[in-house]
Motif scaffolding. Structure first.
Motif: not given
Length: 336
Positions: A102-113
């Motif tokens: 399994r592989c999960s991706i966690f992204l953070e956008l420039p506005d902090g979301k």
């Protein structure tokens, strides 16, 4: 249970700064962990990262406006450096890439979301694998403005789950599940969800502080073993058996023979590399979902049957409406 060729967590080496595990019961073969993951992997004419803006025909119609970010990931392995390092220690060694369940991706956008998603169709090198993240309308608009720069303003990590064989130790442990779970909960100070670091820290305590009965290789009342290896072995088996969601409903006494090989899962965090080929590896499209009727509909059936049928208890009819599955309806008292 087939354990041969799985990564053996008891034999972990470091090559070129990366983890390398020996293959269980397969001498001379080693498994290399990647050092990072890139979300956009250009492959010729195909787009490696695509943003889809989804909305209904009008604001009152489903679905609510949102975005779907689809990416083609690629793992990075330091093959040459790792192979040179491992062959200095083990001449003739064979190196192969690690595969993940399994592989999960966690992204953070420039506005902090923050947004997250899970990879589908995982293979050893993620060939032809893809993952999809659902974005809110606001996050999707921001992603659209960033896509011309290859989404360079996005950062994040990937959490991969590796299947392997837990370390073996010449001891047995006995415990009551309720006492053990209560001890971990009190030690971590958390209610239900805990992580492997907290569980590992709990089992790293001196054996006399653990709610366990330990038998096996003992020397002057203390374990004649590596305390960290002992903690990792227990943490592996605990998570495999109970998970990380503590539940007081799990009752009973358990005995584990730590000398027996056990299939377990471990999580590792990989950094996300900068999106490759800015402006060329991304694309954007808009998808308008057409309206469709969802209210109940009446269906009249003309079967051309006599007014009264003797010996018939029920009459049925099957409706075929593509693309949905067949629906069977039964009718009691067909003469009514």
């Amino acid at each position: 249970m087939l354990l041969k060729s799985l990564p053996d967590f008891q034999y972990c080496l470091t090559a070129a700064g990366n983890r390398v595990f020996a293959a269980h019961e397969k001498a001379g073969e080693y498994i290399l962990m990647p050092d990072s993951l890139a979300l956009a992997r250009p492959d010729g004419k195909n787009r490696a990262c695509r943003l889809t803006l989804v909305r209904g025909r009008s604001p009152k119609l489903a679905p609510d406006p949102h975005g779907l970010l689809e990416c083609m990931p690629g793992l990075h392995y330091p093959w040459e450096e790792a192979l040179q390092s491992i062959r200095k220690l083990r001449p003739g060694a064979v190196l192969r890439p690690a595969g993940f369940s399994r592989c999960s991706i966690f992204l953070e956008l420039p506005d902090g979301k923050r947004v997250s998603g899970e990879l589908n169709g995982i293979h050893f090198l993620f060939h032809e694998s893809s993952f999809e993240l659902k974005l809110s309308e606001e996050a999707a608009c921001m992603a659209k403005s960033l896509q011309e720069n290859g989404l360079n303003g996005v950062s994040g990590v990937a959490e991969v789950v590796l299947e392997g064989v837990s370390p073996r130790l010449p001891v047995k442990v006995r415990f009551d599940s309720r006492k053990l779970l209560a001890g971990i909960e009190n030690f971590s100070g958390k209610g239900q969800g805990i992580g492997r670091p907290e569980i590992l820290k709990f089992f790293s305590q001196p054996p006399e502080y653990l709610p366990l009965e330990i038998s096996g290789k003992l020397k002057e009342g203390t374990l004649e073993l590596n305390p960290w290896l002992f903690a990792e072995t227990l943490a592996d088996r605990f998570i495999y058996r109970f998970g990380t969601q503590l539940s007081s409903g799990i009752k009973g006494s358990f005995e584990w023979d730590l000398s027996v090989p056990c299939r377990v899962f471990r999580s590792y965090v990989l950094p996300l590399r900068t999106f490759e080929a800015p402006g060329k590896a991304t694309s954007c499209r808009e998808l308008v979902v057409p309206a469709f009727r969802t209210e109940p509909m009446q269906v009249k059936v003309s079967a051309d049957l006599p007014f009264r049928i003797y010996g018939l208890f029920a009459l049925g009819v099957t409706l075929r409406v593509p693309p949905y599955r067949e629906k069977a309806a039964g009718f009691r008292n067909p003469w009514n």
